[in-house]
Design an enzyme around this catalytic site. Sequence first.
Site, PDB file in Angstrom:
ATOM      1  N   LYS A  22      16.884   1.369  36.294  1.00 53.84           N
ATOM      2  CA  LYS A  22      15.573   1.824  36.062  1.00 53.84           C
ATOM      3  C   LYS A  22      14.913   2.777  37.286  1.00 53.84           C
ATOM      4  CE  LYS A  22      12.145  -1.162  37.964  1.00 53.84           C
ATOM      5  NZ  LYS A  22      11.012  -0.454  38.619  1.00 53.84           N
ATOM      6  N   ASN A  23      15.317   2.535  38.519  1.00 51.56           N
ATOM      7  CA  ASN A  23      14.828   3.356  39.644  1.00 51.56           C
ATOM      8  C   ASN A  23      15.472   4.775  39.685  1.00 51.56           C
ATOM      9  OD1 ASN A  23      12.991   1.348  40.092  1.00 51.56           O
ATOM     10  ND2 ASN A  23      13.963   0.316  41.620  1.00 51.56           N
ATOM     11  N   ARG A  92       3.464   2.390  38.910  1.00 50.85           N
ATOM     12  CA  ARG A  92       3.264   2.900  40.201  1.00 50.85           C
ATOM     13  C   ARG A  92       4.019   4.465  40.227  1.00 50.85           C
ATOM     14  NH1 ARG A  92       1.344   1.784  43.822  1.00 50.85           N
ATOM     15  NH2 ARG A  92       3.091   2.628  45.318  1.00 50.85           N
ATOM     16  N   CYS A 116      -0.608  -3.198  43.828  1.00 48.93           N
ATOM     17  CA  CYS A 116       0.371  -4.145  42.841  1.00 48.93           C
ATOM     18  C   CYS A 116       0.570  -5.398  43.437  1.00 48.93           C
ATOM     19  CB  CYS A 116       1.551  -3.517  42.458  1.00 48.93           C
ATOM     20  SG  CYS A 116       2.741  -3.621  43.514  1.00 48.93           S
ATOM     21  N   ARG A 121       0.957  -0.850  48.864  1.00 49.11           N
ATOM     22  CA  ARG A 121       1.709   0.595  48.457  1.00 49.11           C
ATOM     23  C   ARG A 121       1.099   1.656  48.355  1.00 49.11           C
ATOM     24  NH1 ARG A 121       5.558  -1.539  43.741  1.00 49.11           N
ATOM     25  NH2 ARG A 121       6.760  -0.027  44.709  1.00 49.11           N
ATOM     26  N   ASP A 305      14.628  -5.622  46.570  1.00 53.05           N
ATOM     27  CA  ASP A 305      14.514  -5.919  45.076  1.00 53.05           C
ATOM     28  C   ASP A 305      15.462  -7.130  44.815  1.00 53.05           C
ATOM     29  OD1 ASP A 305      13.996  -2.595  44.075  1.00 53.05           O
ATOM     30  OD2 ASP A 305      12.722  -4.051  44.990  1.00 53.05           O
ATOM     31  N   ILE A 327       9.972  -5.035  53.796  1.00 52.45           N
ATOM     32  CA  ILE A 327       9.723  -3.813  53.259  1.00 52.45           C
ATOM     33  C   ILE A 327       8.267  -4.111  52.641  1.00 52.45           C
ATOM     34  CG2 ILE A 327      10.103  -2.375  51.442  1.00 52.45           C
ATOM     35  CD1 ILE A 327      12.298  -2.358  53.704  1.00 52.45           C
ATOM     36  N   ARG A 397       9.920  -4.760  32.208  1.00 52.70           N
ATOM     37  CA  ARG A 397       9.557  -3.666  32.733  1.00 52.70           C
ATOM     38  C   ARG A 397      10.868  -3.253  33.344  1.00 52.70           C
ATOM     39  NH1 ARG A 397       4.920  -2.998  37.119  1.00 52.70           N
ATOM     40  NH2 ARG A 397       6.080  -1.137  36.983  1.00 52.70           N
TER      41      ARG A 397
HETATM   42  C1  EPZ Z   1      10.937   1.887  45.371  1.00 52.35           C
HETATM   43  O1  EPZ Z   1       9.394   1.766  45.638  1.00 52.35           O
HETATM   44  C2  EPZ Z   1      11.341   1.075  44.077  1.00 52.35           C
HETATM   45  N1  EPZ Z   1      10.663   1.712  43.178  1.00 52.35           N
HETATM   46  C3  EPZ Z   1      11.078  -0.340  44.459  1.00 52.35           C
HETATM   47  O2  EPZ Z   1      11.439  -0.955  43.342  1.00 52.35           O
HETATM   48  C4  EPZ Z   1      11.706  -0.848  45.692  1.00 52.35           C
HETATM   49  O3  EPZ Z   1      11.349  -2.087  45.719  1.00 52.35           O
HETATM   50  C5  EPZ Z   1      11.262  -0.022  46.985  1.00 52.35           C
HETATM   51  O4  EPZ Z   1      11.501   1.392  46.518  1.00 52.35           O
HETATM   52  C6  EPZ Z   1      12.087  -0.418  48.101  1.00 52.35           C
HETATM   53  O5  EPZ Z   1      13.397  -0.253  48.044  1.00 52.35           O
HETATM   54  C7  EPZ Z   1      11.096   2.939  42.534  1.00 52.35           C
HETATM   55  O6  EPZ Z   1      11.979   3.515  43.032  1.00 52.35           O
HETATM   56  C8  EPZ Z   1      10.392   3.335  41.443  1.00 52.35           C
HETATM   57  P1  EPZ Z   1       8.924   2.753  49.479  1.00 52.35           P
HETATM   58  P2  EPZ Z   1       8.733   2.634  46.621  1.00 52.35           P
HETATM   59  O7  EPZ Z   1       8.168   3.863  49.407  1.00 52.35           O
HETATM   60  O8  EPZ Z   1       9.258   3.940  46.609  1.00 52.35           O
HETATM   61  C9  EPZ Z   1       5.423   1.637  52.331  1.00 52.35           C
HETATM   62  C10 EPZ Z   1      11.459  -2.427  41.690  1.00 52.35           C
HETATM   63  O9  EPZ Z   1      11.406  -3.788  41.576  1.00 52.35           O
HETATM   64  N2  EPZ Z   1       4.884   2.992  51.962  1.00 52.35           N
HETATM   65  O10 EPZ Z   1      10.487   2.756  49.764  1.00 52.35           O
HETATM   66  O11 EPZ Z   1       7.066   2.402  46.146  1.00 52.35           O
HETATM   67  C11 EPZ Z   1       5.109   0.704  51.350  1.00 52.35           C
HETATM   68  O12 EPZ Z   1       3.956   0.088  51.244  1.00 52.35           O
HETATM   69  C12 EPZ Z   1      10.597  -1.726  42.605  1.00 52.35           C
HETATM   70  O13 EPZ Z   1      12.326  -1.958  40.711  1.00 52.35           O
HETATM   71  C13 EPZ Z   1       3.714   3.597  52.717  1.00 52.35           C
HETATM   72  O14 EPZ Z   1       3.076   2.931  53.504  1.00 52.35           O
HETATM   73  O15 EPZ Z   1       9.149   2.057  47.727  1.00 52.35           O
HETATM   74  C14 EPZ Z   1       6.435  -0.264  51.403  1.00 52.35           C
HETATM   75  O16 EPZ Z   1       5.789  -1.367  52.339  1.00 52.35           O
HETATM   76  C15 EPZ Z   1       9.623  -2.401  43.257  1.00 52.35           C
HETATM   77  N3  EPZ Z   1       3.262   4.643  52.378  1.00 52.35           N
HETATM   78  C16 EPZ Z   1       7.554   0.588  52.246  1.00 52.35           C
HETATM   79  O17 EPZ Z   1       6.686   1.871  52.837  1.00 52.35           O
HETATM   80  C17 EPZ Z   1       3.875   5.664  51.305  1.00 52.35           C
HETATM   81  O18 EPZ Z   1       3.579   6.698  51.074  1.00 52.35           O
HETATM   82  C18 EPZ Z   1       8.648   0.872  51.262  1.00 52.35           C
HETATM   83  O19 EPZ Z   1       7.962   1.615  50.135  1.00 52.35           O
HETATM   84  C19 EPZ Z   1       4.913   4.988  50.605  1.00 52.35           C
HETATM   85  C20 EPZ Z   1       5.456   3.837  51.072  1.00 52.35           C
END
Ligand code: EPZ
Length: 418
Positions: A22-23, A92, A116, A121, A305, A327, A397
């Site tokens: 998916k990702n 998202r 979410c 996020r 995840d 995370i 999803r």
């Molecule tokens: C990706 O989300 C994945 N989604 C998530 O999978 C996964 O849990 C996550 O990476 C961590 O591995 C997709 O790839 C579509 P991050 P993402 O930006 O990119 C903070 C699933 O279940 N942050 O690495 O949104 C954020 O709040 C989903 O398949 C900021 O503060 O995650 C979090 O605490 C859930 N500002 C941390 O960083 C930003 O601009 C990591 O988020 C971006 C992120």
Amino acid sequence: MDKIVIEGGTPLRGEIAISGAKNAALPLICACLLAPGPHILENVPDLRDVRTMLALLEALGATWKRDGATLTIDTANLNSFEASYDLVKTMRASVLVLGPLLARLGRARVSLPGGCAIGARPINFHLQGFKRLGVSHQLEDGYVDAVVDGQMVGATICFDFPSVTATENILMGAVMARGETVIKNAAREPEIANLVDMLNGMGARIRGRGGDTLLIEGVTRLRSARIRIVPDRIETGTLLIAVGATGGELSLSNGDSTMLPALYAKLRAAGVRVREDQDRVHVAGNGVVRAVDIKTMPYPGFPTDLQAQMMALMCFGQGLSLITETIFENRFMHVAELRRMGADIRINGPSAIVSGVGKLRGARVMATDLRASASLVIAGLAAEGLTQISRVYHLDRGYDDLVGKLSRVGAKIHREAE
Ligand code: EPZ
């Protein structure tokens, strides 16, 4: 709405073919916006989020057709640069259209995704990165309205945190910027390497694949892509953990045994037997597991995840397991549901202490988010008695026919209308 009904206690035995990730599918579908196409994406999973992303591309003027797991996407006639709230609020990852729209059209208006279940996020790292590339944006009416005067200009960008989608967004924005872009503290998840391979196949010039520093030399145009989506390591991990809880033996095909180093180490420490060869993973368990501690980290650390799924396993563990989520700030919603099944879990800030109770009892529970729903499936498969999981749309999803896959390896599981 559907619910999942599970009669627990049956070991899993047989073979499951892992679907595409998916990702990886979500960013790679967005990357098709960078050039007219037609683009060919193979091994695309059939998921609710993939259907949502395709609906978003259609709203921008793209066309697509699916033949089995192969998607053909054409973006020759884009007629919009706006991603509406109605679509973004359900997924998202829609924010990933920002980079390609700015690179192709110089303009993008994307609804802020909003929070979410698992956390606020924000997308500040994305917006800070685009600003470094010469993009100006304003936030109004819940939308990000971004514009670049002419072409983006390469820059050095250093992320506060190795954000997965921020890395992907900036990558897609930088491939046609003028000059060189350097991304430091880039995320290293395997799905990003899949995107790098797709972009380089389209004529981009990206170096540093798989590392935390990516060097992008801007080019003036990109050609059509043909790429295969990598296997879903989170589906793989979910099934490996499930065997740890139910006992039995599974062979997972179409996988990639290099993508889950942290999980293999933890499963082996828990007494689950995992053997890997090129594109297959074999897992066997007797339903007895030792307690292990988990701390979620960016790749190649233990994946957030898989935290909920591992927590379900530790409910059956012998001893105390300390699970720390670093995370996301609110990724323990499955705890209350697992407690309904008899789990002994105490939360202390970012950590949960799971005291293995040896067995769980089936109950009516509710899915709260994608991976929490997978956790409840695992708990139900190994619990005594009947488990009913409501709000199954969360599971749909991110898992391609998980119920069908599990029932074909002996699980007493089915879906029915709520
Ligand atoms: C990706 O989300 C994945 N989604 C998530 O999978 C996964 O849990 C996550 O990476 C961590 O591995 C997709 O790839 C579509 P991050 P993402 O930006 O990119 C903070 C699933 O279940 N942050 O690495 O949104 C954020 O709040 C989903 O398949 C900021 O503060 O995650 C979090 O605490 C859930 N500002 C941390 O960083 C930003 O601009 C990591 O988020 C971006 C992120």
